[in-house]
Scaffold this motif. Structure first.
Motif, PDB file in Angstrom:
ATOM      1  N   MET A 168       0.822  -1.194   0.000  1.00 26.33           N
ATOM      2  CA  MET A 168       0.000   0.000   0.000  1.00 26.33           C
ATOM      3  C   MET A 168       0.863   1.254   0.000  1.00 26.33           C
ATOM      4  O   MET A 168       0.475   2.260  -0.556  1.00 26.33           O
ATOM      5  CB  MET A 168      -0.916  -0.025   1.228  1.00 26.33           C
ATOM      6  N   GLY A 169       2.044   1.220   0.585  1.00 25.61           N
ATOM      7  CA  GLY A 169       2.897   2.387   0.675  1.00 25.61           C
ATOM      8  C   GLY A 169       3.350   2.897  -0.690  1.00 25.61           C
ATOM      9  O   GLY A 169       3.370   4.092  -0.943  1.00 25.61           O
ATOM     10  N   VAL A 170       3.693   1.985  -1.589  1.00 24.60           N
ATOM     11  CA  VAL A 170       4.160   2.381  -2.917  1.00 24.60           C
ATOM     12  C   VAL A 170       3.010   2.978  -3.722  1.00 24.60           C
ATOM     13  O   VAL A 170       3.180   3.972  -4.429  1.00 24.60           O
ATOM     14  CB  VAL A 170       4.783   1.163  -3.648  1.00 24.60           C
ATOM     15  N   LYS A 171       1.818   2.370  -3.603  1.00 29.27           N
ATOM     16  CA  LYS A 171       0.655   2.898  -4.322  1.00 29.27           C
ATOM     17  C   LYS A 171       0.293   4.303  -3.830  1.00 29.27           C
ATOM     18  O   LYS A 171       0.000   5.197  -4.620  1.00 29.27           O
ATOM     19  CB  LYS A 171      -0.541   1.972  -4.164  1.00 29.27           C
ATOM     20  N   SER A 172       0.353   4.499  -2.530  1.00 27.68           N
ATOM     21  CA  SER A 172       0.045   5.819  -1.961  1.00 27.68           C
ATOM     22  C   SER A 172       1.054   6.859  -2.425  1.00 27.68           C
ATOM     23  O   SER A 172       0.690   7.992  -2.758  1.00 27.68           O
ATOM     24  CB  SER A 172       0.043   5.758  -0.436  1.00 27.68           C
ATOM     25  N   LEU A 173       2.306   6.454  -2.460  1.00 29.26           N
ATOM     26  CA  LEU A 173       3.350   7.353  -2.919  1.00 29.26           C
ATOM     27  C   LEU A 173       3.133   7.730  -4.380  1.00 29.26           C
ATOM     28  O   LEU A 173       3.240   8.899  -4.767  1.00 29.26           O
ATOM     29  CB  LEU A 173       4.731   6.709  -2.739  1.00 29.26           C
ATOM     30  N   ALA A 174       2.788   6.747  -5.209  1.00 26.94           N
ATOM     31  CA  ALA A 174       2.562   6.995  -6.635  1.00 26.94           C
ATOM     32  C   ALA A 174       1.356   7.913  -6.847  1.00 26.94           C
ATOM     33  O   ALA A 174       1.399   8.834  -7.671  1.00 26.94           O
ATOM     34  CB  ALA A 174       2.367   5.679  -7.376  1.00 26.94           C
ATOM     35  N   VAL A 175       0.281   7.669  -6.104  1.00 33.08           N
ATOM     36  CA  VAL A 175      -0.917   8.509  -6.222  1.00 33.08           C
ATOM     37  C   VAL A 175      -0.607   9.930  -5.758  1.00 33.08           C
ATOM     38  O   VAL A 175      -0.997  10.909  -6.404  1.00 33.08           O
ATOM     39  CB  VAL A 175      -2.098   7.910  -5.422  1.00 33.08           C
ATOM     40  N   GLY A 176       0.122  10.061  -4.669  1.00 33.49           N
ATOM     41  CA  GLY A 176       0.501  11.387  -4.180  1.00 33.49           C
ATOM     42  C   GLY A 176       1.385  12.124  -5.164  1.00 33.49           C
ATOM     43  O   GLY A 176       1.218  13.324  -5.406  1.00 33.49           O
ATOM     44  N   PHE A 177       2.335  11.402  -5.750  1.00 35.32           N
ATOM     45  CA  PHE A 177       3.214  12.006  -6.750  1.00 35.32           C
ATOM     46  C   PHE A 177       2.413  12.463  -7.967  1.00 35.32           C
ATOM     47  O   PHE A 177       2.596  13.571  -8.467  1.00 35.32           O
ATOM     48  CB  PHE A 177       4.294  11.007  -7.176  1.00 35.32           C
ATOM     49  N   ALA A 178       1.514  11.618  -8.455  1.00 37.28           N
ATOM     50  CA  ALA A 178       0.703  11.962  -9.627  1.00 37.28           C
ATOM     51  C   ALA A 178      -0.178  13.176  -9.350  1.00 37.28           C
ATOM     52  O   ALA A 178      -0.283  14.080 -10.184  1.00 37.28           O
ATOM     53  CB  ALA A 178      -0.147  10.768 -10.044  1.00 37.28           C
TER      54      ALA A 178
END
Length: 87
Positions: A1-11
């Motif tokens: 979940m951490g990587v997905k959250s990071l990717a969504v936040g970055f986008a």
């Protein structure tokens, strides 16, 4: 979940930043150009260049005096000529 959250936040940050990005960038460039070209800043730049030139001259003399085998000043002066030609 951490990587997905990071990717969504970055986008999300990228999209929101891109919308206001160019206008804000142009504002920053305009203000920074005014500051850089102002008289007080340019006076400071001139002062710094003079100080750097004096420090370079002093360092060059110390190096020339420390050179072995009598090559000292001539070798450093040749080096300065090459440096000026490159600039």
């Amino acid at each position: 979940m951490g990587v997905k959250s990071l990717a969504v936040g970055f986008a999300a940050g990228y999209v929101l930043g891109a919308k206001a990005g160019r206008k804000r960038y142009d504002q920053i460039v305009k203000v920074s150009s005014k500051v850089w070209n102002s008289k007080p800043v340019q006076a400071g730049v001139d002062k710094a260049q003079d100080a750097a030139g004096q420090a370079f001259g002093a360092a060059k003399s110390k190096v020339a005096d420390a050179m072995p085998f009598g090559r000292g000043k001539a070798a450093v002066e040749d080096e300065a000529i090459v440096a000026e030609a490159v600039e």
